[in-house]
Design a protein around this motif. Structure first.
Motif, PDB file in Angstrom:
ATOM      1  N   LEU A 119     -30.723 -59.480  47.151  1.00 19.99           N
ATOM      2  CA  LEU A 119     -29.335 -59.688  46.733  1.00 19.99           C
ATOM      3  C   LEU A 119     -28.388 -58.769  47.504  1.00 19.99           C
ATOM      4  CD1 LEU A 119     -27.434 -61.090  44.675  1.00 19.99           C
ATOM      5  CD2 LEU A 119     -27.751 -59.095  43.207  1.00 19.99           C
ATOM      6  N   ARG A 120     -27.312 -59.375  47.993  1.00 18.78           N
ATOM      7  CA  ARG A 120     -26.308 -58.608  48.727  1.00 18.78           C
ATOM      8  C   ARG A 120     -24.939 -58.963  48.153  1.00 18.78           C
ATOM      9  NH1 ARG A 120     -25.801 -56.390  54.034  1.00 18.78           N
ATOM     10  NH2 ARG A 120     -23.694 -56.645  54.880  1.00 18.78           N
ATOM     11  N   VAL A 121     -24.197 -57.956  47.733  1.00 14.98           N
ATOM     12  CA  VAL A 121     -22.861 -58.188  47.194  1.00 14.98           C
ATOM     13  C   VAL A 121     -21.844 -57.462  48.057  1.00 14.98           C
ATOM     14  CG1 VAL A 121     -21.297 -57.672  45.262  1.00 14.98           C
ATOM     15  CG2 VAL A 121     -23.568 -58.594  44.812  1.00 14.98           C
ATOM     16  N   ARG A 147      -9.051 -54.604  52.692  1.00 17.56           N
ATOM     17  CA  ARG A 147      -8.183 -54.600  53.871  1.00 17.56           C
ATOM     18  C   ARG A 147      -8.808 -53.793  55.003  1.00 17.56           C
ATOM     19  NH1 ARG A 147      -2.443 -53.268  51.583  1.00 17.56           N
ATOM     20  NH2 ARG A 147      -3.172 -54.491  49.842  1.00 17.56           N
ATOM     21  N   ARG A 148      -9.609 -52.780  54.635  1.00 11.98           N
ATOM     22  CA  ARG A 148     -10.202 -51.931  55.666  1.00 11.98           C
ATOM     23  C   ARG A 148     -11.614 -52.373  56.016  1.00 11.98           C
ATOM     24  NH1 ARG A 148      -8.436 -46.042  53.565  1.00 11.98           N
ATOM     25  NH2 ARG A 148      -6.193 -46.375  53.621  1.00 11.98           N
ATOM     26  N   GLY A 149     -11.909 -53.644  55.805  1.00 10.92           N
ATOM     27  CA  GLY A 149     -13.226 -54.134  56.159  1.00 10.92           C
ATOM     28  C   GLY A 149     -14.059 -54.388  54.923  1.00 10.92           C
ATOM     29  N   THR A 150     -15.237 -54.943  55.157  1.00 15.10           N
ATOM     30  CA  THR A 150     -16.073 -55.368  54.042  1.00 15.10           C
ATOM     31  C   THR A 150     -16.938 -54.219  53.553  1.00 15.10           C
ATOM     32  OG1 THR A 150     -16.114 -57.564  54.972  1.00 15.10           O
ATOM     33  CG2 THR A 150     -17.807 -57.053  53.377  1.00 15.10           C
ATOM     34  N   LEU A 151     -16.891 -53.977  52.246  1.00 17.53           N
ATOM     35  CA  LEU A 151     -17.758 -52.972  51.660  1.00 17.53           C
ATOM     36  C   LEU A 151     -18.996 -53.677  51.116  1.00 17.53           C
ATOM     37  CD1 LEU A 151     -15.207 -50.819  49.663  1.00 17.53           C
ATOM     38  CD2 LEU A 151     -16.092 -50.435  51.962  1.00 17.53           C
ATOM     39  N   VAL A 152     -20.142 -53.069  51.397  1.00 17.89           N
ATOM     40  CA  VAL A 152     -21.383 -53.650  50.867  1.00 17.89           C
ATOM     41  C   VAL A 152     -21.759 -52.870  49.623  1.00 17.89           C
ATOM     42  CG1 VAL A 152     -23.776 -54.197  51.354  1.00 17.89           C
ATOM     43  CG2 VAL A 152     -22.076 -54.293  53.186  1.00 17.89           C
ATOM     44  N   ALA A 153     -21.611 -53.516  48.480  1.00 19.04           N
ATOM     45  CA  ALA A 153     -21.844 -52.823  47.211  1.00 19.04           C
ATOM     46  C   ALA A 153     -23.317 -52.883  46.813  1.00 19.04           C
ATOM     47  CB  ALA A 153     -20.981 -53.432  46.113  1.00 19.04           C
ATOM     48  N   LEU A 154     -23.966 -53.986  47.112  1.00 14.94           N
ATOM     49  CA  LEU A 154     -25.402 -54.116  46.871  1.00 14.94           C
ATOM     50  C   LEU A 154     -26.029 -54.621  48.155  1.00 14.94           C
ATOM     51  CD1 LEU A 154     -25.742 -55.887  43.394  1.00 14.94           C
ATOM     52  CD2 LEU A 154     -25.928 -53.458  43.902  1.00 14.94           C
ATOM     53  N   ASP A 155     -27.129 -53.991  48.545  1.00 13.38           N
ATOM     54  CA  ASP A 155     -27.742 -54.388  49.800  1.00 13.38           C
ATOM     55  C   ASP A 155     -29.241 -54.578  49.590  1.00 13.38           C
ATOM     56  OD1 ASP A 155     -28.108 -54.980  52.388  1.00 13.38           O
ATOM     57  OD2 ASP A 155     -27.794 -52.955  53.157  1.00 13.38           O
ATOM     58  N   ASP A 156     -29.688 -55.804  49.795  1.00 11.93           N
ATOM     59  CA  ASP A 156     -31.119 -56.057  49.798  1.00 11.93           C
ATOM     60  C   ASP A 156     -31.801 -55.612  48.507  1.00 11.93           C
ATOM     61  OD1 ASP A 156     -33.263 -57.161  50.983  1.00 11.93           O
ATOM     62  OD2 ASP A 156     -33.809 -55.401  52.176  1.00 11.93           O
ATOM     63  N   VAL A 157     -31.198 -55.977  47.388  1.00 13.43           N
ATOM     64  CA  VAL A 157     -31.775 -55.600  46.099  1.00 13.43           C
ATOM     65  C   VAL A 157     -32.735 -56.696  45.636  1.00 13.43           C
ATOM     66  CG1 VAL A 157     -31.267 -55.260  43.643  1.00 13.43           C
ATOM     67  CG2 VAL A 157     -29.836 -54.171  45.385  1.00 13.43           C
ATOM     68  N   SER A 158     -33.988 -56.314  45.424  1.00 12.54           N
ATOM     69  CA  SER A 158     -34.984 -57.284  44.952  1.00 12.54           C
ATOM     70  C   SER A 158     -35.744 -56.689  43.782  1.00 12.54           C
ATOM     71  CB  SER A 158     -35.987 -57.616  46.059  1.00 12.54           C
ATOM     72  OG  SER A 158     -35.330 -58.161  47.169  1.00 12.54           O
ATOM     73  N   SER A 216     -23.257 -42.973  38.875  1.00 10.94           N
ATOM     74  CA  SER A 216     -22.130 -43.890  38.815  1.00 10.94           C
ATOM     75  C   SER A 216     -21.844 -44.417  40.216  1.00 10.94           C
ATOM     76  CB  SER A 216     -20.882 -43.167  38.304  1.00 10.94           C
ATOM     77  OG  SER A 216     -21.165 -42.528  37.096  1.00 10.94           O
ATOM     78  N   GLY A 217     -21.681 -45.713  40.326  1.00 10.27           N
ATOM     79  CA  GLY A 217     -21.360 -46.296  41.622  1.00 10.27           C
ATOM     80  C   GLY A 217     -22.587 -46.666  42.431  1.00 10.27           C
ATOM     81  N   ALA A 218     -23.778 -46.491  41.858  1.00 10.12           N
ATOM     82  CA  ALA A 218     -24.990 -46.822  42.602  1.00 10.12           C
ATOM     83  C   ALA A 218     -25.194 -48.330  42.677  1.00 10.12           C
ATOM     84  CB  ALA A 218     -26.197 -46.156  41.957  1.00 10.12           C
ATOM     85  N   GLY A 219     -24.499 -49.069  41.798  1.00 10.02           N
ATOM     86  CA  GLY A 219     -24.618 -50.525  41.839  1.00 10.02           C
ATOM     87  C   GLY A 219     -25.371 -51.109  40.671  1.00 10.02           C
ATOM     88  N   LYS A 220     -25.673 -50.276  39.666  1.00  9.52           N
ATOM     89  CA  LYS A 220     -26.441 -50.785  38.524  1.00  9.52           C
ATOM     90  C   LYS A 220     -25.665 -51.861  37.768  1.00  9.52           C
ATOM     91  CE  LYS A 220     -25.946 -46.761  36.135  1.00  9.52           C
ATOM     92  NZ  LYS A 220     -24.987 -45.974  36.874  1.00  9.52           N
ATOM     93  N   SER A 221     -24.420 -51.527  37.398  1.00 11.12           N
ATOM     94  CA  SER A 221     -23.625 -52.490  36.642  1.00 11.12           C
ATOM     95  C   SER A 221     -23.307 -53.718  37.481  1.00 11.12           C
ATOM     96  CB  SER A 221     -22.318 -51.851  36.189  1.00 11.12           C
ATOM     97  OG  SER A 221     -22.583 -50.744  35.372  1.00 11.12           O
TER      98      SER A 221
END
Lengths: 336, 326
Positions: free
Chosen positions: A13-15, A20-31, A46-51
């Motif tokens: 999973l990739r979110v 405006r300053r480019g694409t932020l990858v919030a979740l990367d390759d989560v399986s 906090s901010g690790a991507g759990k929620s």
């Protein structure tokens, strides 16, 4: 793991968040996967991507966030690309959700009974009369005293802990097979937290409901979860049976995390902590995201991104457990 | 609840008294009604007699006291200009203004709320952008200009609608209504659009802002997570939560519509209270002006009370707080 088909399967999973300053990858390759009846704990700072992982599963990412890759399968059926209308029948009916703050999760203008009844009549083939009866049963089940009277109360007439019980009833009342609980106890008093967790655990077991329990409280995980996924900077750092991850963590981040839990057996002069802080999404370092803070970092960590690989009793995304790197580590050790 | 209503009525009394004092005091210095009533030729004796008749030789507070005593009994004296009872004049004109104002308010709500919901739900659609641009015009163009433009377009160029007056009216007891005749309804269209346009755009922008705010809340997200239909989420859960501020503003605006109908009534020569007021100002007709202002104040106070009662109907949290508070 057993051979049965997993209830939930999240693949690569990739979110992304276009900004405006480019694409932020919030979740990367989560399986990961969740088996029927299993409780998977998800921990991280906090901010690790759990929620975010939870929000992606129930299809309610905050725009402009979007699933940019990977798949989410529920009982083998893809649900990440369903149209809104079809996903609506999955939400509530097949996946229930519990949010963090019970004070804001309930609509203040409707009685709890009305909210329960509308949830059930939306998903189940029952009329309002029967739904009301079931609503009272649910309120009793989640431990609301005098449920038959309290059903016509408004959310503000309940305490925080009671409201979270109502939220749990709402999440479970359409009998979903999976519950995504996003920090269900964080906003509650410590004394209430244990009760609510115990209730969740009991209900999930009774109903055979699987659960994804997002929290940053290792204590809750250790008590409730069967397996645990440790997240760091939008990736899974380590995943495995909860006992193994707690007792024998493999990933240096997990080791640090477990080390930072104060022991109750003796006094500490100073709490253990991991140096530095988690990188912002816009500044995730090359290679392993944890490398600037990792006490066991070596050359490869700064260049290549590790995948989840078997590491001891668990699976960790760390080059320490890669056959190729062993030579390098040895060499690095020799130099030191 | 009755206790709450009584306490609000008691609170309203000083407000009404202050308005009465201010309006009376203001108009006591506004012009010389005596000179206007006497015309060009008069003797000093005639003038003195008139001043005595009107009670203008009394000290200010005696005059005010007399005025109040009479006003409480619904007696606002004679109009200096028309020599008829003020209450009769106002009763004659009130239906025209109230029908106009209610139509305008109804129009504003009926169009403004759906437009607000739409622009809140579909923020980026081109129709939303069009509505927003259009609303800028409604907010920024002055009422008289809108009225004149509408007259130019629909009365002068197209000749579809009348440019002034109320059309034919039907008498229902003392109430004269324009709702029951075709010409009365036609005459209502342009003035009510003129009067309601500003409120309509205001309500639209308000509903939109509130919708955007509410749609971000946790309970809306949770309602979606429960798998409720879009309809239930947007209208059942979101819209209802936007209602409290919308009711407040609509209530206040209804008062404003009635009070500021003056301009619209002047443009369309609408035979309502506003036109009466303007004509009275020209003639320094103090009893009419004072009565009008007090009436408007009473309207505002009543509308505010109704608004407060509506809060109770909408928001259960206030029911508990209100019961404790009073």
């Amino acid at each position: 793991m057993s051979n049965t088909q997993p209830l939930l399967e999240v693949r690569n999973l990739r979110v992304e968040f276009p900004t405006r300053r480019g694409t932020l990858v919030a979740l990367d390759d989560v399986s990961f996967e969740i088996q029927p009846g299993e409780v998977l704990g998800v921990v991280g700072e906090s901010g690790a991507g759990k929620s975010m992982t939870g929000a992606a599963i129930i299809g309610l990412l905050e725009p402009p966030g979007r699933i940019a890759g990977g798949q989410i399968l529920l009982n083998g059926r893809r649900i990440d690309n369903l149209p809104y209308k079809e996903m609506r029948t999955v939400r509530g009916r097949e996946i229930g959700a519990i949010f963090q703050d019970p004070l804001t999760t309930l609509n203040p203008l409707y009685t709890v009974g009305r909210q329960l009844v509308e949830t059930m009549t939306t998903h189940l083939p029952i009329g309002p009369g029967e739904a009301r009866k079931k609503a009272i049963e649910w309120l009793e089940l989640v431990g609301i005293p005098a449920a038959a009277q309290r059903i016509d109360s408004y959310p503000h007439e309940f305490s925080g802990g009671m409201r979270q019980r109502v939220v749990i009833a709402l999440a479970l009342c359409a009998e979903p097979k999976l519950i995504v609980a996003d920090e269900p106890t964080t906003a509650l008093d410590v004394s209430i937290q244990a009760q609510v967790i115990a209730l969740l655990k009991t209900l999930a077991r009774e109903k055979g409901t699987s659960m994804m329990l997002v929290t940053h409280d290792m204590g809750v995980i250790a008590e409730t979860a069967d397996r645990v996924a440790v997240m760091y900077a939008g990736r899974i750092a380590e995943i495995g049976a909860v006992r193994q991850v707690v007792k024998h963590p493999s990933h240096p981040y997990t080791i640090g995390l477990m080390g930072s839990i104060p022991p109750i057996t003796h006094r500490l002069e100073r709490m253990q902590q991991i140096e530095g802080s988690m990188p912002r999404l816009s500044a995730i370092p090359r290679g392993c995201a944890y490398n600037p803070r990792c006490p066991q970092v070596f050359a490869r960590c700064r260049e290549e991104r590790p995948e989840l690989t078997p590491a001891g009793e668990t699976r960790a995304s760390c080059w320490l457990y890669d056959a190729e790197s062993e030579q390098q580590v040895l060499r690095a050790g020799a130099h030191a | 609840m009755p206790a709450f209503i009584i306490s609000r009525v008691l609170q309203a009394l000083p407000v009404m008294l202050a308005v009465a004092l201010i309006s009376f005091a203001m108009f006591a210095y506004v012009g010389d009604p005596v000179a206007i009533m006497l015309g060009q030729d008069y003797t000093q004796a005639q003038r003195d007699a008139l001043i005595r008749d009107l009670g203008l030789d009394q000290p200010f507070f005696v005059q005010f006291g007399t005025f109040l005593l009479n006003a409480v009994q619904g007696e606002f004296g004679l109009s200096y200009r028309l020599s008829r009872p003020v209450i009769e004049l106002i009763a004659e004109r009130a239906p025209a203004t109230l029908e106009l104002a209610l139509t305008a308010a109804f129009l504003a709500l009926l169009v403004g709320v759906p437009m607000g919901i739409y622009t809140g739900l579909y923020r980026n659609s081109w129709l939303s952008r069009f509505f927003l641009t259009f609303s800028l015009i409604g907010v920024s163009l002055p009422t008289f200009l809108i009225g004149i433009l509408l007259i130019l377009c629909f009365s002068v160029w197209l000749g579809w609608l009348p440019s002034f007056g109320r059309g034919d009216t039907v008498q229902l007891g003392w109430w004269s209504t324009g709702f029951l005749t075709a010409s009365g309804l036609k005459a209502l269209i342009l003035p009510s659009i003129t009067l309601g346009l500003f409120q309509m755009t205001l309500i639209m922008r308000l509903v939109r802002a509130e919708m955007l705010e509410v749609l971000r809340t946790d309970y809306i997200k949770f309602a979606r997570a429960r798998g409720l239909t879009n309809r239930a989420v947007n209208f059942g859960h979101a819209l209802k939560n936007t209602l409290v501020p919308v009711i407040t503003i609509t209530g206040l605006q209804l008062g404003a519509i009635i009070a500021f109908a003056i301009v619209t009534e002047t443009v369309f020569q609408w035979p309502g209270m506003g036109l009466l007021f303007i004509q009275s100002v020209g003639a320094a007709d103090i009893p009419v002006m004072a009565a009008y202002l007090i009436l408007i104040a009473a309207l505002f106070v009543t509308i505010n009370l109704i608004v407060d009662l509506l809060y109770f109907a909408v928001d259960p949290r206030l029911r508990v707080g209100g019961a404790k508070g009073h």
